[in-house]
Structures are given as C-alpha cells and as structure tokens.
Write a protein that holds these residues in place. Structure first.
Motif, PDB file in Angstrom:
ATOM      1  N   ALA A  99      -7.118 -51.045  11.757  1.00 36.68           N
ATOM      2  CA  ALA A  99      -7.484 -52.173  10.897  1.00 36.68           C
ATOM      3  C   ALA A  99      -6.244 -52.999  10.528  1.00 36.68           C
ATOM      4  CB  ALA A  99      -8.184 -51.675   9.638  1.00 36.68           C
ATOM      5  N   PHE A 100      -5.143 -52.312  10.254  1.00 34.99           N
ATOM      6  CA  PHE A 100      -3.883 -52.997   9.935  1.00 34.99           C
ATOM      7  C   PHE A 100      -3.410 -53.840  11.115  1.00 34.99           C
ATOM      8  CE2 PHE A 100       0.741 -52.438  10.774  1.00 34.99           C
ATOM      9  CZ  PHE A 100       1.228 -53.373   9.867  1.00 34.99           C
ATOM     10  N   ALA A 101      -3.426 -53.270  12.307  1.00 28.95           N
ATOM     11  CA  ALA A 101      -2.987 -53.995  13.498  1.00 28.95           C
ATOM     12  C   ALA A 101      -3.818 -55.260  13.709  1.00 28.95           C
ATOM     13  CB  ALA A 101      -3.071 -53.088  14.730  1.00 28.95           C
ATOM     14  N   GLU A 102      -5.132 -55.129  13.575  1.00 30.26           N
ATOM     15  CA  GLU A 102      -6.023 -56.280  13.733  1.00 30.26           C
ATOM     16  C   GLU A 102      -5.681 -57.368  12.714  1.00 30.26           C
ATOM     17  OE1 GLU A 102      -8.461 -57.124  15.818  1.00 30.26           O
ATOM     18  OE2 GLU A 102      -8.198 -55.357  17.085  1.00 30.26           O
ATOM     19  N   ALA A 103      -5.408 -56.964  11.496  1.00 33.79           N
ATOM     20  CA  ALA A 103      -5.148 -57.918  10.417  1.00 33.79           C
ATOM     21  C   ALA A 103      -3.890 -58.741  10.649  1.00 33.79           C
ATOM     22  CB  ALA A 103      -5.054 -57.177   9.079  1.00 33.79           C
ATOM     23  N   ALA A 135      -2.607 -55.599  18.908  1.00 31.56           N
ATOM     24  CA  ALA A 135      -3.445 -54.566  19.508  1.00 31.56           C
ATOM     25  C   ALA A 135      -2.627 -53.281  19.544  1.00 31.56           C
ATOM     26  CB  ALA A 135      -3.868 -54.960  20.916  1.00 31.56           C
ATOM     27  N   VAL A 136      -3.316 -52.152  19.442  1.00 33.85           N
ATOM     28  CA  VAL A 136      -2.641 -50.854  19.501  1.00 33.85           C
ATOM     29  C   VAL A 136      -2.973 -50.176  20.820  1.00 33.85           C
ATOM     30  CG1 VAL A 136      -2.466 -48.544  18.494  1.00 33.85           C
ATOM     31  CG2 VAL A 136      -2.621 -50.539  17.007  1.00 33.85           C
ATOM     32  N   VAL A 137      -1.948 -49.766  21.559  1.00 36.13           N
ATOM     33  CA  VAL A 137      -2.123 -49.038  22.810  1.00 36.13           C
ATOM     34  C   VAL A 137      -1.653 -47.600  22.592  1.00 36.13           C
ATOM     35  CG1 VAL A 137      -1.431 -48.842  25.227  1.00 36.13           C
ATOM     36  CG2 VAL A 137      -1.825 -51.104  24.222  1.00 36.13           C
ATOM     37  N   LEU A 138      -2.528 -46.656  22.903  1.00 37.82           N
ATOM     38  CA  LEU A 138      -2.181 -45.243  22.778  1.00 37.82           C
ATOM     39  C   LEU A 138      -1.540 -44.755  24.079  1.00 37.82           C
ATOM     40  CD1 LEU A 138      -5.409 -43.889  21.043  1.00 37.82           C
ATOM     41  CD2 LEU A 138      -3.257 -44.580  19.985  1.00 37.82           C
ATOM     42  N   PRO A 139      -0.703 -43.723  23.996  1.00 41.36           N
ATOM     43  CA  PRO A 139      -0.054 -43.215  25.214  1.00 41.36           C
ATOM     44  C   PRO A 139      -1.059 -42.619  26.179  1.00 41.36           C
ATOM     45  CG  PRO A 139       0.357 -41.758  23.353  1.00 41.36           C
ATOM     46  CD  PRO A 139      -0.288 -42.974  22.791  1.00 41.36           C
ATOM     47  N   GLU A 140      -0.811 -42.802  27.466  1.00 40.79           N
ATOM     48  CA  GLU A 140      -1.715 -42.279  28.494  1.00 40.79           C
ATOM     49  C   GLU A 140      -1.702 -40.755  28.541  1.00 40.79           C
ATOM     50  OE1 GLU A 140      -1.159 -43.991  32.335  1.00 40.79           O
ATOM     51  OE2 GLU A 140      -0.908 -46.022  31.544  1.00 40.79           O
ATOM     52  N   PHE A 196       2.421 -51.262  19.480  1.00 38.84           N
ATOM     53  CA  PHE A 196       1.835 -52.465  18.885  1.00 38.84           C
ATOM     54  C   PHE A 196       2.193 -53.659  19.771  1.00 38.84           C
ATOM     55  CE2 PHE A 196       1.478 -49.662  15.372  1.00 38.84           C
ATOM     56  CZ  PHE A 196       0.577 -50.208  14.464  1.00 38.84           C
ATOM     57  N   ILE A 197       1.180 -54.370  20.243  1.00 36.63           N
ATOM     58  CA  ILE A 197       1.395 -55.512  21.135  1.00 36.63           C
ATOM     59  C   ILE A 197       0.795 -56.763  20.505  1.00 36.63           C
ATOM     60  CG2 ILE A 197       1.015 -56.448  23.446  1.00 36.63           C
ATOM     61  CD1 ILE A 197       0.665 -53.602  24.441  1.00 36.63           C
ATOM     62  N   ASN A 198       1.616 -57.799  20.376  1.00 42.27           N
ATOM     63  CA  ASN A 198       1.171 -59.055  19.788  1.00 42.27           C
ATOM     64  C   ASN A 198       0.115 -59.705  20.676  1.00 42.27           C
ATOM     65  OD1 ASN A 198       1.286 -62.089  19.236  1.00 42.27           O
ATOM     66  ND2 ASN A 198       2.576 -61.276  17.603  1.00 42.27           N
ATOM     67  N   LYS A 199      -1.025 -60.068  20.102  1.00 46.39           N
ATOM     68  CA  LYS A 199      -2.130 -60.612  20.891  1.00 46.39           C
ATOM     69  C   LYS A 199      -1.827 -61.997  21.445  1.00 46.39           C
ATOM     70  CE  LYS A 199      -5.907 -58.038  18.707  1.00 46.39           C
ATOM     71  NZ  LYS A 199      -7.190 -58.136  17.953  1.00 46.39           N
ATOM     72  N   ARG A 200      -0.990 -62.754  20.777  1.00 46.54           N
ATOM     73  CA  ARG A 200      -0.662 -64.106  21.237  1.00 46.54           C
ATOM     74  C   ARG A 200       0.481 -64.103  22.251  1.00 46.54           C
ATOM     75  NH1 ARG A 200      -0.896 -68.187  15.989  1.00 46.54           N
ATOM     76  NH2 ARG A 200      -3.117 -67.867  15.486  1.00 46.54           N
ATOM     77  N   ASN A 201       1.331 -63.095  22.149  1.00 48.57           N
ATOM     78  CA  ASN A 201       2.494 -63.025  23.037  1.00 48.57           C
ATOM     79  C   ASN A 201       2.737 -61.557  23.381  1.00 48.57           C
ATOM     80  OD1 ASN A 201       4.919 -63.080  24.374  1.00 48.57           O
ATOM     81  ND2 ASN A 201       6.016 -64.275  22.834  1.00 48.57           N
ATOM     82  N   GLU A 202       2.261 -61.132  24.543  1.00 49.61           N
ATOM     83  CA  GLU A 202       2.308 -59.719  24.915  1.00 49.61           C
ATOM     84  C   GLU A 202       3.714 -59.196  25.217  1.00 49.61           C
ATOM     85  OE1 GLU A 202      -0.504 -58.839  27.973  1.00 49.61           O
ATOM     86  OE2 GLU A 202      -2.248 -59.256  26.700  1.00 49.61           O
TER      87      GLU A 202
END
Length: 284
Positions: A66-70, A74-79, A89-95
């Motif tokens: 919820a924090f990341a969305e706010a 986006a949150v990526v979990l390890p494979e 944590f990856i910025n949605k506007r600038n990856e």
C-alpha cells in the motif's frame, strides 16, 4: 544524497513510524498469537528468530504494498529465496529509478542492556564486487540508486519458550502471551549501520553494528567516512595483505588497518561500542 534518493528515504522514514500500530497491541505485545487450523486450534509460534522474521515479513507485506502504491512505486519480490534484496522498489514513471530494501529483524540482548543481536546486511560476494552481475541478485547491484534496511528491533517474552508446544482454543485467544513485543522500527542506508566484520560464520555476509542507539542513529563504523569507503572495504575484504612490524604477513580485516593502508584519515573510523555485562550487585 541525490534528491530522488532523499525523497524516497524520507517517505520510507515516515512510513515506518506507522507500522507499530499494525502489529502491536496497546500493551506492546505482538498481535500475532499463533497458527490456527480448521478445527479452531491455535498453535503457539516458536521464538526461533527465522520463524519470527518470516511471519513479521508476511504480517507487514500488505502495508508495504500500500505504501509503494501511494508513492508511485511497484514492488518486485526476489525470484529465489537467497536473492538480494527482499524488496525492489521501482518507480512507475521511470523504471531506471530502483531502490533496494531489505527487511531486518533482531532481538534485544537481555544480558547486554542497550544492545541487540545484530543482523546481516547482504553479501559482499559476486554481485557486490561486480556491480553488473546478476548472480543471486534481483537486479544488478549497480542498478539500485540506494540500498536501505527497514529494521525491527524487538524483545523476546520470557517464559514463552516453554509454551511453544501448547495448543489453545480460539476462545482463549486473548489470554495467549505473544512470543515477542516492544517493537522499535528504523530505516537506514545499509552502509551507515555496517560493521567491518562478517555477519555470519563462513558465509560472505556483511555484519551490522549492535548498539541499539547507534543503529537507530545510523552511526556505524563507516558513517563518517562515507559509502565509497564502505564499498571499497567490503569489495576487498580479506583480499589485501600487509606486513606487521615483525615481518609477518596477514590479511587486512579491520577498517582502521584498511584506511591506513589506503592513506585515509583513520580518525574518521567510528569505534564500535563494546558489549559489557552489567556488574552483579554484591549482597549486603
């Protein structure tokens, strides 16, 4: 610290101040009491640190998402389980804007007031030394603009170890003593709370400092030197040798020796606080 990195750090600091309310009762106990089955039996949680750490991560995950969305990430979990970091944590506007966040949990030491058990801060192996490596890391280490620890320091509840084998009914929920409580949350760039010693046995893990006051303030051994010294030291940990006055050759495994070898200012090395057991009071 760049503006983008500082903005993320400040947002993360504000966020962690809210987390205690999600996992703690009014009297400071953990709201998690055990595991429940379909017959409404509750099984007490082990006080084992690995068990506690994993459940804490699961407990906090909805708030983290919820924090990341706010804040537009986006949150990526390890494979894989042994990959670094716990959260990307990856910025949605600038990856290209990525931040590594590792969840760290540790308990206070009863015999050493003011100290915790410490924790590891990731490997200083292949992905750390080669910043474009993809071995055991979700994205190359150099792709992250910052590396943060989101930490939880807690106290273990005395007497709960003997209760681990007990089973309770759902109606007894409120009377079950939590295995941990009295939480303190913190956020720090990992280099600021790092030690100059390995964190676990024979594995290539970076250790942390252990004095709670210093952890919360980010006063690790590298905190006055800077992140470049942290990187240089741990990239070369145990690889550089020096000759002692008696002519014997030994590996450099202390920050003071390393800074001296590199021609730096050893006065900037922050000494680690020593654990001292409280003196026993004499009878009479």
């Amino acid at each position: 610290m760049s503006k983008v990195k500082n903005d993320f750090y400040q947002e993360l600091k504000t966020f962690v101040k809210t987390l205690e309310n999600h996992i703690s009762t009014e009297d400071g106990q953990w709201t998690i009491k055990g595991f429940i089955d379909t017959y409404k039996n509750i099984y007490s949680i082990s006080s084992d640190t690995k068990v506690v750490s994993k459940i804490l991560e699961i407990h906090l995950f909805p708030q983290i998402i919820a924090f990341a969305e706010a804040i537009g990430y986006a949150v990526v979990l390890p494979e894989y389980q042994n990959y670094y970091p716990d959260l990307s944590f990856i910025n949605k506007r600038n990856e290209t804007i990525k931040f590594a966040v590792d969840l760290k949990t540790t308990y206070r030491l009863e015999d050493y007031p003011g100290f915790c058990n410490g924790f590891t801060l990731g490997s200083h192996g292949e992905y750390f030394t080669n910043r474009q490596s993809t071995k055991n890391v979700q994205f190359p280490y150099g792709d992250y603009l910052g590396h943060f620890s989101l930490g939880i320091i807690y106290s273990r509840t005395s007497g709960t170890h003997s209760a681990e084998t007990q089973t309770h009914r759902l109606s007894e929920l409120q009377s079950i003593t939590s295995v941990i409580g009295d939480f303190q949350f913190f956020v720090a760039e990992k280099w600021r709370i790092a030690s100059d010693k390995s964190g676990s046995g024979n594995t290539a893990n970076i250790g942390s400092i252990a004095k709670i006051e210093d952890v919360l303030a980010g006063k690790g051994v590298f905190s006055k030197l800077g992140e470049e010294w942290f990187d240089d030291y741990w990239m070369n940990y145990g690889k550089i040798t020096k000759k002692d006055k008696d002519g014997k050759t030994r590996k450099i495994t202390t920050l003071t020796d390393f800074v001296e070898y590199r021609g730096g200012d050893t006065s900037l090395v922050v000494p680690k606080a020593r654990k001292l057991k409280p003196k026993k009071k004499k009878n009479g």
